[in-house]
Write an enzyme that holds these catalytic residues in place. Structure first.
Site, mmCIF file in Angstrom:
data_model
loop_
_atom_site.group_PDB
_atom_site.id
_atom_site.type_symbol
_atom_site.label_atom_id
_atom_site.label_comp_id
_atom_site.label_asym_id
_atom_site.label_seq_id
_atom_site.Cartn_x
_atom_site.Cartn_y
_atom_site.Cartn_z
ATOM 1 C CE1 TYR A 1 1.452 2.790 2.060
ATOM 2 C CE2 TYR A 1 1.692 3.417 -0.237
ATOM 3 C CZ TYR A 1 0.944 3.392 0.923
ATOM 4 O OH TYR A 1 -0.310 3.955 0.949
ATOM 5 C CB SER B 1 -1.547 3.004 -2.300
ATOM 6 O OG SER B 1 -0.815 4.093 -2.790
HETATM 7 N N1 LIG Z 1 -3.017 9.599 2.506
HETATM 8 C C1 LIG Z 1 -2.654 9.157 1.333
HETATM 9 O O1 LIG Z 1 -2.144 9.939 0.499
HETATM 10 C C2 LIG Z 1 -2.857 7.711 0.958
HETATM 11 C C3 LIG Z 1 -2.743 7.343 -0.391
HETATM 12 C C4 LIG Z 1 -2.936 6.011 -0.757
HETATM 13 C C5 LIG Z 1 -3.255 5.071 0.212
HETATM 14 N N2 LIG Z 1 -3.364 5.448 1.521
HETATM 15 C C6 LIG Z 1 -3.703 4.404 2.497
HETATM 16 O O2 LIG Z 1 -4.857 4.808 3.201
HETATM 17 C C7 LIG Z 1 -4.910 4.116 4.461
HETATM 18 C C8 LIG Z 1 -5.263 5.117 5.546
HETATM 19 O O3 LIG Z 1 -4.198 6.050 5.674
HETATM 20 P P1 LIG Z 1 -4.426 7.612 5.895
HETATM 21 O O4 LIG Z 1 -3.729 8.297 4.800
HETATM 22 O O5 LIG Z 1 -5.836 7.907 6.199
HETATM 23 O O6 LIG Z 1 -3.494 7.854 7.188
HETATM 24 P P2 LIG Z 1 -3.850 7.941 8.743
HETATM 25 O O7 LIG Z 1 -2.536 7.893 9.438
HETATM 26 O O8 LIG Z 1 -4.732 9.094 9.009
HETATM 27 O O9 LIG Z 1 -4.664 6.596 8.999
HETATM 28 C C9 LIG Z 1 -4.029 5.353 9.231
HETATM 29 C C10 LIG Z 1 -4.572 4.823 10.542
HETATM 30 O O10 LIG Z 1 -4.093 3.475 10.720
HETATM 31 C C11 LIG Z 1 -3.841 3.320 12.104
HETATM 32 N N3 LIG Z 1 -2.923 2.191 12.311
HETATM 33 C C12 LIG Z 1 -1.591 2.119 12.054
HETATM 34 N N4 LIG Z 1 -1.111 0.933 12.444
HETATM 35 C C13 LIG Z 1 -2.161 0.220 12.956
HETATM 36 C C14 LIG Z 1 -2.302 -1.060 13.526
HETATM 37 N N5 LIG Z 1 -1.246 -1.892 13.677
HETATM 38 N N6 LIG Z 1 -3.528 -1.468 13.925
HETATM 39 C C15 LIG Z 1 -4.601 -0.645 13.801
HETATM 40 N N7 LIG Z 1 -4.529 0.605 13.302
HETATM 41 C C16 LIG Z 1 -3.317 1.027 12.881
HETATM 42 C C17 LIG Z 1 -3.233 4.654 12.533
HETATM 43 O O11 LIG Z 1 -3.300 4.847 13.937
HETATM 44 C C18 LIG Z 1 -4.082 5.639 11.741
HETATM 45 O O12 LIG Z 1 -5.195 6.114 12.483
HETATM 46 C C19 LIG Z 1 -3.545 3.459 4.631
HETATM 47 O O13 LIG Z 1 -3.671 2.074 4.345
HETATM 48 C C20 LIG Z 1 -2.688 4.147 3.588
HETATM 49 O O14 LIG Z 1 -1.631 3.340 3.138
HETATM 50 C C21 LIG Z 1 -3.172 6.747 1.912
#
Ligand SMILES: NC(=O)c1ccc[n+]([C@@H]2O[C@H](COP(=O)([O-])OP(=O)(O)OC[C@H]3O[C@@H](n4cnc5c(N)ncnc54)[C@H](O)[C@@H]3O)[C@@H](O)[C@H]2O)c1
Length: 271
Positions: A156, A143
């Site tokens: 985080y 991130s």
């Molecule tokens: N959305 C943002 O603004 C953003 C920004 C920077 C980084 N990220 C990163 O992107 C990645 C995806 O997040 P997203 O934003 O698509 O959110 P999201 O919630 O749609 O996706 C995250 C997924 O991870 C799954 N998950 C959680 N714990 C788990 C586990 N123990 N085992 C397997 N699966 C698990 C959840 O069920 C979910 O489907 C994450 O690592 C997040 O930190 C997101």
């Protein structure tokens, strides 16, 4: 990798959001995808949607913190798709809005387990596949918050910084083996992250108002499919750092400037 057609990609956290966007993008260029997630119900719906669009897809229930679950996932993918050539460690949770005093040992341990140890588990389980296939690529989702420690986001930021360091180390270590390594550093992306992370904070799974900072991933303007296409582009061009928000470049420059000032002071001290 210069070609993804027919290659097998294993993507964690792929029930929705960025992981599903990445799965769609790999499928668009002819990749065969194994989508893995802890949320089996939503995962089944997303896998069905991918299959309807013509993708060759397998849904794999997986808790990235559970080593038995990883062993079962490897077995299932081998039986249904064969060796994995692209591993995408994307599952993660956010502690957005929690100040350090609110971070209990339970929250800390769980965030480290999912965001950092989950990535270790992925590489540990699928690196033998990439080697056996004669090469491949590893992408791990960090991130912009991993490039800068942010207030009310300490577990985080700490885990996402560690994912960057791990990726840099692997990049150097695996370069001679034909295995590329990338770390994805997105800014705000519209997803369910605010919701899927609420259990971490001990909060009920209810809606939050759009102006609540902890709900920023519900309202961000960038869509996961755009991030997915950027990831495919980053893999094909073998980029170590995959950025999605060029307007956030100033964050990194500010940090570099602070580090430079630290070295200047060290120089003045020793001189
Ligand atoms: N959305 C943002 O603004 C953003 C920004 C920077 C980084 N990220 C990163 O992107 C990645 C995806 O997040 P997203 O934003 O698509 O959110 P999201 O919630 O749609 O996706 C995250 C997924 O991870 C799954 N998950 C959680 N714990 C788990 C586990 N123990 N085992 C397997 N699966 C698990 C959840 O069920 C979910 O489907 C994450 O690592 C997040 O930190 C997101």
């Amino acid at each position: 990798m210069t070609e993804l057609t027919g290659k097998v990609a294993f993507i964690t956290g792929a029930a929705g959001g960025i992981g599903l966007g990445i799965a769609r993008a790999f499928a668009e260029v002819g990749g065969r995808v194994a989508v893995a997630d802890i949320d089996e119900a939503v995962l089944a719906e997303s896998a069905a949607e991918l299959a309807e669009s013509g993708a060759e897809v397998v849904a794999v229930p997986l808790d990235v913190t559970d080593r038995d679950s990883w062993a079962a996932a490897v077995e299932s993918v081998h039986a249904k798709l064969g060796l994995v050539q692209v591993l995408v460690n994307n599952a993660g949770v956010s502690t957005n809005g929690m100040r350090f005093d609110e971070v209990s040992p339970r929250v800390w341990d769980r965030v480290v387990e999912i965001n950092l140890t989950g990535v270790y588990n992925g590489v540990h389980n699928f690196l033998p596949d990439l080697r056996a296939a004669g090469g491949g690529h590893i992408v791990s989702t960090s991130s912009m918050g991993g490039l800068m420690g942010l207030p009310a986001l300490s577990p985080y930021s700490a885990t996402k910084a560690a994912v960057i360091a791990l990726s840099e180390a692997l990049h150097a270590e695996l370069a001679d083996d034909g295995i590329g390594v990338s770390v994805l550093c997105p800014g705000g992306v519209r997803s369910r992250l605010w919701r899927t992370s609420r259990a971490i904070k001990g909060l009920p799974d209810t809606d939050v108002p759009p102006d609540d900072q902890s709900g920023q991933s519900a309202t961000a303007s960038m869509l996961p499919d755009e991030v997915g296409r950027r990831v495919v582009d980053g893999v094909l061009s073998d980029e170590l750092y995959i950025f999605t928000h060029p307007e956030m470049r100033g964050w990194v420059a500010e940090r570099e400037e602070r580090i430079r000032r630290g070295f200047d002071r060290a120089e003045a001290f020793s001189g």
